[in-house]
Design an enzyme around this catalytic site. Structure first.
Site, PDB file in Angstrom:
ATOM      1  N   LYS A  14      21.349 -17.724   3.081  1.00  0.00           N
ATOM      2  CA  LYS A  14      20.456 -18.834   3.277  1.00  0.00           C
ATOM      3  C   LYS A  14      21.374 -20.535   3.216  1.00  0.00           C
ATOM      4  O   LYS A  14      21.149 -20.947   4.136  1.00  0.00           O
ATOM      5  CB  LYS A  14      19.656 -18.886   1.989  1.00  0.00           C
ATOM      6  CG  LYS A  14      18.951 -17.534   1.866  1.00  0.00           C
ATOM      7  CD  LYS A  14      17.972 -17.756   0.628  1.00  0.00           C
ATOM      8  CE  LYS A  14      18.495 -17.587  -0.658  1.00  0.00           C
ATOM      9  NZ  LYS A  14      19.309 -16.481  -1.148  1.00  0.00           N
ATOM     10  N   ARG A  89      10.517 -19.377  -5.253  1.00  0.00           N
ATOM     11  CA  ARG A  89      11.052 -18.173  -5.424  1.00  0.00           C
ATOM     12  C   ARG A  89       9.971 -17.216  -6.376  1.00  0.00           C
ATOM     13  O   ARG A  89      10.327 -15.988  -6.643  1.00  0.00           O
ATOM     14  CB  ARG A  89      12.290 -17.990  -6.421  1.00  0.00           C
ATOM     15  CG  ARG A  89      13.548 -17.852  -6.073  1.00  0.00           C
ATOM     16  CD  ARG A  89      14.554 -18.173  -6.690  1.00  0.00           C
ATOM     17  NE  ARG A  89      15.602 -17.607  -6.618  1.00  0.00           N
ATOM     18  CZ  ARG A  89      17.005 -18.120  -5.897  1.00  0.00           C
ATOM     19  NH1 ARG A  89      16.935 -19.264  -5.513  1.00  0.00           N
ATOM     20  NH2 ARG A  89      17.967 -17.250  -6.129  1.00  0.00           N
ATOM     21  N   ARG A 128      32.306 -14.046  -2.029  1.00  0.00           N
ATOM     22  CA  ARG A 128      32.240 -15.455  -1.983  1.00  0.00           C
ATOM     23  C   ARG A 128      33.046 -16.222  -2.584  1.00  0.00           C
ATOM     24  O   ARG A 128      33.282 -16.009  -3.975  1.00  0.00           O
ATOM     25  CB  ARG A 128      30.926 -15.615  -2.017  1.00  0.00           C
ATOM     26  CG  ARG A 128      30.419 -17.368  -2.253  1.00  0.00           C
ATOM     27  CD  ARG A 128      29.227 -17.637  -2.035  1.00  0.00           C
ATOM     28  NE  ARG A 128      28.258 -17.254  -3.315  1.00  0.00           N
ATOM     29  CZ  ARG A 128      27.034 -17.047  -3.438  1.00  0.00           C
ATOM     30  NH1 ARG A 128      26.287 -17.596  -2.430  1.00  0.00           N
ATOM     31  NH2 ARG A 128      26.477 -16.308  -4.551  1.00  0.00           N
ATOM     32  N   ARG A 161      31.567 -18.177  -8.005  1.00  0.00           N
ATOM     33  CA  ARG A 161      30.684 -18.578  -9.065  1.00  0.00           C
ATOM     34  C   ARG A 161      30.308 -17.735 -10.181  1.00  0.00           C
ATOM     35  O   ARG A 161      30.630 -16.545 -10.166  1.00  0.00           O
ATOM     36  CB  ARG A 161      29.330 -18.529  -8.052  1.00  0.00           C
ATOM     37  CG  ARG A 161      28.990 -20.017  -7.660  1.00  0.00           C
ATOM     38  CD  ARG A 161      27.563 -19.789  -6.574  1.00  0.00           C
ATOM     39  NE  ARG A 161      26.550 -18.997  -6.848  1.00  0.00           N
ATOM     40  CZ  ARG A 161      25.647 -18.941  -6.152  1.00  0.00           C
ATOM     41  NH1 ARG A 161      25.835 -19.693  -5.013  1.00  0.00           N
ATOM     42  NH2 ARG A 161      24.476 -18.261  -6.504  1.00  0.00           N
ATOM     43  N   ARG A 172      20.500 -10.008 -10.194  1.00  0.00           N
ATOM     44  CA  ARG A 172      19.984 -11.030  -9.183  1.00  0.00           C
ATOM     45  C   ARG A 172      18.892 -10.308  -8.267  1.00  0.00           C
ATOM     46  O   ARG A 172      18.260 -10.674  -7.820  1.00  0.00           O
ATOM     47  CB  ARG A 172      20.879 -11.925  -8.642  1.00  0.00           C
ATOM     48  CG  ARG A 172      21.218 -13.079  -9.775  1.00  0.00           C
ATOM     49  CD  ARG A 172      22.885 -13.450  -9.502  1.00  0.00           C
ATOM     50  NE  ARG A 172      22.708 -14.349  -7.905  1.00  0.00           N
ATOM     51  CZ  ARG A 172      23.931 -14.337  -7.100  1.00  0.00           C
ATOM     52  NH1 ARG A 172      24.978 -14.009  -7.545  1.00  0.00           N
ATOM     53  NH2 ARG A 172      23.489 -15.131  -5.994  1.00  0.00           N
TER      54      ARG A 172
END
Ligand code: AP5
Length: 219
Positions: A14, A89, A128, A161, A172
């Site tokens: 996203k 969400r 990431r 992160r 998640r």
């Protein structure tokens, strides 16, 4: 006011796709995840409320999210074009967004659901890296920086992160299935949901979304 939403599981891309769209269109990128991380970094009241939920990979309570999004919309011009990433969400957030937009004589125009298989989501999230200084996103294999650990754009340090550990990623994904997937039916029923294959090169996904989104803003 024009509004599009990028919906999809953690790691669907996203944020990456939103940056690709923002750079070539008037859409303003509104990422609740980025806003919350900024609040945590700055130690604000919102940040203090959000931090423990984010660390565990749980959703931050709806009232906190509605507050920060409401403030953001109030700051913008009436004819602005918004692209939400990571919001809404929950059904409650979706309904409150509809109410807010109705108050601006507007509505959600299109929702793009970024589809990608679970193994790909996990490998994207574990690989990431993000620049501490300018926020630019990388991936160790897919989108590596020219120099290990250093941002190509500003020379800042790249970090992982806190919620990109394997255990938190799995939570998640579970939270997405439990609390966010119901939005697919919500927007499908309104006839505004578009499935997009997000497992391809980012340029292809960006181009596909722009074909639908650009005419909304007359470009
Ligand atoms: P948030 O920041 O929104 O995280 P998320 O939804 O879990 O999504 P991610 O940012 O992890 O993934 P993404 O889909 O943006 O993927 P990306 O482009 O980075 O939220 C974080 C937390 O904040 C939540 O857990 C919650 O606690 C809280 N929160 C936020 N909003 C909330 C809300 N509305 N309500 C309640 N709580 C909220 O890509 C991932 C990696 O893949 C990158 O390395 C990228 O380089 C790579 N990549 C992406 N696309 C491609 C591609 N096409 N090809 C190759 N590599 C790619």
């Amino acid at each position: 006011m024009k509004t599009i939403i990028l919906l999809g599981a953690p790691g669907a891309g996203k944020g990456t796709i939103a940056e690709g769209i923002r750079s070539v269109s008037p859409f303003l990128h509104v990422s609740t995840g980025d806003m919350l991380r900024e609040a945590v970094k700055n130690g604000t009241a919102v940040g203090r409320q959000a931090e423990s939920y984010m660390k565990r990979g749980e959703l931050v309570p709806d009232n906190v999210i509605i507050g920060i999004v409401g403030e953001r919309l109030a700051q913008g011009a009436r004819d602005a074009a918004y692209m939400f990433d990571g919001f809404p969400r929950t059904l409650e957030q979706a309904r409150l967004l509809d109410e807010t937009l109705t108050g601006h004589d507007s509505k959600v125009d299109k929702v793009f659901l970024l589809d990608a298989p679970r193994e790909l989501l996990i490998s994207r999230l574990t690989g990431r890296r993000v620049c501490r200084k300018c926020g630019q996103g990388y991936h160790l294999i897919n989108i590596p920086p020219k120099c290990v650990g250093v941002c190509d754009i500003c020379g800042g340090e790249l970090y992982q992160r806190a919620d990109d550990s394997e255990a938190t990623i799995l939570n998640r994904l579970e939270v997405y299935t439990r609390q966010t997937e119901s939005l697919i039916t919500y927007y499908q029923d309104k006839g505004i949901l578009i499935h997009v294959d997000a497992s391809r090169q980012r340029g292809e996904t960006v181009a596909e979304i722009l074909r639908v989104a650009k005419p909304l803003v007359g470009t």
